[in-house]
Design a protein around this motif. Structure first.
Motif, mmCIF file in Angstrom:
data_model
loop_
_atom_site.group_PDB
_atom_site.id
_atom_site.type_symbol
_atom_site.label_atom_id
_atom_site.label_comp_id
_atom_site.label_asym_id
_atom_site.label_seq_id
_atom_site.Cartn_x
_atom_site.Cartn_y
_atom_site.Cartn_z
ATOM 1 N N ALA A 240 34.617 73.141 39.683
ATOM 2 C CA ALA A 240 35.356 74.174 39.229
ATOM 3 C C ALA A 240 35.782 75.209 40.659
ATOM 4 C CB ALA A 240 34.093 75.105 38.508
ATOM 5 N N GLY A 241 36.759 75.332 41.308
ATOM 6 C CA GLY A 241 36.779 76.662 41.536
ATOM 7 C C GLY A 241 37.103 77.575 41.418
ATOM 8 N N MET A 242 38.176 78.229 42.615
ATOM 9 C CA MET A 242 38.285 79.502 42.405
ATOM 10 C C MET A 242 39.256 79.867 41.384
ATOM 11 S SD MET A 242 36.235 81.574 43.839
ATOM 12 C CE MET A 242 36.583 83.022 43.931
ATOM 13 N N GLY A 243 39.933 78.974 40.795
ATOM 14 C CA GLY A 243 41.722 79.353 39.879
ATOM 15 C C GLY A 243 40.938 79.530 38.208
ATOM 16 N N CYS B 209 39.480 71.044 39.216
ATOM 17 C CA CYS B 209 39.602 72.523 37.974
ATOM 18 C C CYS B 209 39.575 74.040 38.964
ATOM 19 C CB CYS B 209 39.012 73.000 37.160
ATOM 20 S SG CYS B 209 38.242 71.373 35.864
ATOM 21 N N GLY B 210 40.806 74.121 39.168
ATOM 22 C CA GLY B 210 41.392 75.655 40.126
ATOM 23 C C GLY B 210 40.876 74.978 41.554
ATOM 24 N N ILE B 211 40.777 74.212 41.526
ATOM 25 C CA ILE B 211 40.559 73.401 43.307
ATOM 26 C C ILE B 211 41.649 73.676 44.318
ATOM 27 C CG2 ILE B 211 39.354 72.531 44.572
ATOM 28 C CD1 ILE B 211 37.213 72.146 42.574
ATOM 29 N N SER B 212 41.282 74.435 45.579
ATOM 30 C CA SER B 212 42.977 74.022 46.026
ATOM 31 C C SER B 212 43.218 72.870 47.230
ATOM 32 C CB SER B 212 43.091 75.901 46.907
ATOM 33 O OG SER B 212 41.580 75.906 47.855
ATOM 34 N N GLY B 213 41.411 72.493 47.545
ATOM 35 C CA GLY B 213 41.879 71.248 48.213
ATOM 36 C C GLY B 213 41.564 72.002 49.692
ATOM 37 N N ALA B 214 40.434 72.329 49.965
ATOM 38 C CA ALA B 214 40.309 73.104 51.381
ATOM 39 C C ALA B 214 39.698 71.443 51.425
ATOM 40 C CB ALA B 214 39.321 74.042 51.260
ATOM 41 N N ILE B 215 40.144 71.322 52.802
ATOM 42 C CA ILE B 215 39.413 69.998 53.782
ATOM 43 C C ILE B 215 37.853 69.641 53.759
ATOM 44 C CG2 ILE B 215 39.176 71.384 55.935
ATOM 45 C CD1 ILE B 215 39.739 67.346 55.412
ATOM 46 N N PRO C 258 46.919 71.940 47.974
ATOM 47 C CA PRO C 258 46.413 70.395 49.009
ATOM 48 C C PRO C 258 45.808 69.353 47.975
ATOM 49 C CG PRO C 258 46.229 72.307 50.646
ATOM 50 C CD PRO C 258 46.636 72.748 49.128
ATOM 51 N N ILE C 259 44.869 69.760 46.815
ATOM 52 C CA ILE C 259 43.781 69.290 46.195
ATOM 53 C C ILE C 259 45.104 67.733 45.571
ATOM 54 C CG2 ILE C 259 44.313 70.115 43.698
ATOM 55 C CD1 ILE C 259 41.107 68.249 45.178
ATOM 56 N N PHE C 260 46.516 68.188 45.368
ATOM 57 C CA PHE C 260 47.252 67.122 44.707
ATOM 58 C C PHE C 260 48.073 65.873 45.496
ATOM 59 C CE2 PHE C 260 48.923 71.055 41.728
ATOM 60 C CZ PHE C 260 48.729 70.081 40.872
ATOM 61 N N LYS C 261 47.496 66.078 47.443
ATOM 62 C CA LYS C 261 47.763 65.630 47.827
ATOM 63 C C LYS C 261 46.921 64.407 47.756
ATOM 64 C CE LYS C 261 50.023 68.473 51.481
ATOM 65 N NZ LYS C 261 50.288 69.102 53.155
#
Length: 404
Positions: A283-286, A340-346, A368-371
């Motif tokens: 889970a992320g902030m989303g 889930c709702g994770i932007s994908g920070a490095i 960025p997670i989609f990359k």
């Protein structure tokens, strides 16, 4: 030992060194500079002094001149409730590789209770010798006893390299061991290799928030120490035909133990360890709020997986630290990782092994997670997850009916 001193004849009491010291370790007495006990030998005062009145004598710590010969690669095993942690076998595989380059042996320090069967398994996974201490006092992971006994054994067997798992326990005791041995420590390594020219251990780890990789060497101290995260290395298969020694070294348990473990209680999140899970739903902030975390938990439950989280979620108290995936959390290598709702920070991506099949759900199509995702779903998690859980439950129910 390194030391610092003031040359009284040269000091004029100008206070330049005192103003420059970042630790407030310099004071004035009788118009002469005086160094306090909180001095770290950083050298800032040397640059500030125009009269060459400060002298630092540094011990170069040359192990070749001050401690005899060091050889071998050593792994500090970790166990819990009598079971050897998987990270130990991962470290053993790398230790075997490093030892082959150095043409030396692999040893394992195993502290625990009723350890004989565990010791045999360590030999099967690559150890040439197991230095075992079997005592009821080692049943629990006591962070006061373990570093003390490990240090005693290291001083006797003198390995050139010491590897420790970067688990919560390993991260706690490794600095204590390094301090007692007066050697360096590189934490959270992702790559270890022997330099062909010098024979030094090159230890690579992420730096500056994962934006670059730093390679570190320890040329003057022994052992060369490194901690490695679980799942970064791959364990080799057991070879039960291997033969090795099980040695029980004599150690002195500390007499005045201040830390006593009364009881160990596992939380629900620890019962299904995200490090060992084949499926991790994170889970992320989303997710929006703590009440929506149940959607992630339901998906993990229907898939038979574990619940993970980003650091932001853990900091908010929506999940426990044992569930945190990322640079400051755990590294996971599941077959499937659902973000889930994770932007994908490095910093978060640093905790996901490249082997994982990543499914990303995020309403921001430019996240960025989609990359790095193998499969991406652009949509609101609060809408996608309930439908996904409903569909999976229908599939499970229909399968049960067919089998019946």
């Amino acid at each position: 030992m390194s030391s610092i001193s003031i040359i009284s004849e040269k000091c004029v009491g100008c206070k330049s060194c005192m103003r420059q010291c970042p630790y407030g370790a310099i004071s004035m007495k009788d118009k002469k500079a005086e160094i306090g006990e909180n001095c770290t030998l950083c050298g800032a005062c040397i640059e500030a002094c125009k009269f060459d009145a400060i002298l630092i004598e540094k011990d170069n710590g040359n192990w070749q001149q001050s401690g005899g010969s060091y050889s071998g690669v050593c792994v500090l095993a970790e166990q819990f409730n009598g079971d050897t942690k998987t990270v130990t076998y991962e470290l053993l595989a790398k230790a075997r590789e490093l030892a082959s380059s150095l043409k030396t042996k692999v040893s394992v320090i195993f502290l625990g209770y009723n350890v004989k069967d565990n010791a045999k398994a360590l030999i099967a996974h690559g150890a040439d010798e197991v230095l075992a201490v079997d005592n009821i006092m080692l049943k629990d992971l006591n962070e006061e006893i373990y570093p003390e006994l490990t240090t005693q054994i290291i001083k006797e067997c003198k390995p050139e390299i010491l590897l420790i798992g970067a688990t919560a326990f390993g991260r706690s005791i490794a600095p204590r061991i390094a301090s007692q041995l007066n050697t360096g420590l590189t934490a959270d390594c992702t790559k270890l290799e022997i330099d062909s020219k010098t024979g030094l251990l090159f230890q690579t780890r992420p730096a500056f928030g994962g934006n670059l990789m730093a390679t570190i060497a320890c040329p003057f101290r022994r052992p060369q120490m490194a901690t490695v995260r679980p799942k970064v290395l791959k364990a080799s298969k057991a070879d039960n035909s291997r033969r090795g020694k099980i040695i029980y070294p004599k150690v002195n348990f500390p007499k005045d133990i201040k830390l006593n473990i009364l009881k160990t209680i596992l939380s629900d999140s620890q019962k299904i360890n995200i490090v060992d899970a084949d499926i991790v739903v994170s889970a992320g902030m989303g997710m929006g709020s703590i009440k929506n975390m149940k959607l992630v938990e339901e998906l993990a439950q229907v898939l038979g997986g574990a619940v993970g989280a980003t650091r932001a979620i853990v900091d908010l108290g929506w999940a426990e630290y044992s569930q945190q995936v990322g640079q400051t959390g755990k590294t996971v290598a599941p077959k499937i990782y659902i973000a889930c709702g994770i932007s994908g920070a490095i910093q978060h991506l640093a905790g996901i092994a490249p082997s994982a099949y990543v499914i990303a759900i995020n309403k921001d199509k430019d996240a960025p997670i989609f990359k790095i995702a193998n499969l991406g779903i652009v949509g609101d998690c609060l809408e996608v997850l309930p439908e996904l859980v409903k569909s999976l439950r229908k599939i499970k129910e229909s399968k049960v009916k067919v089998e019946a």
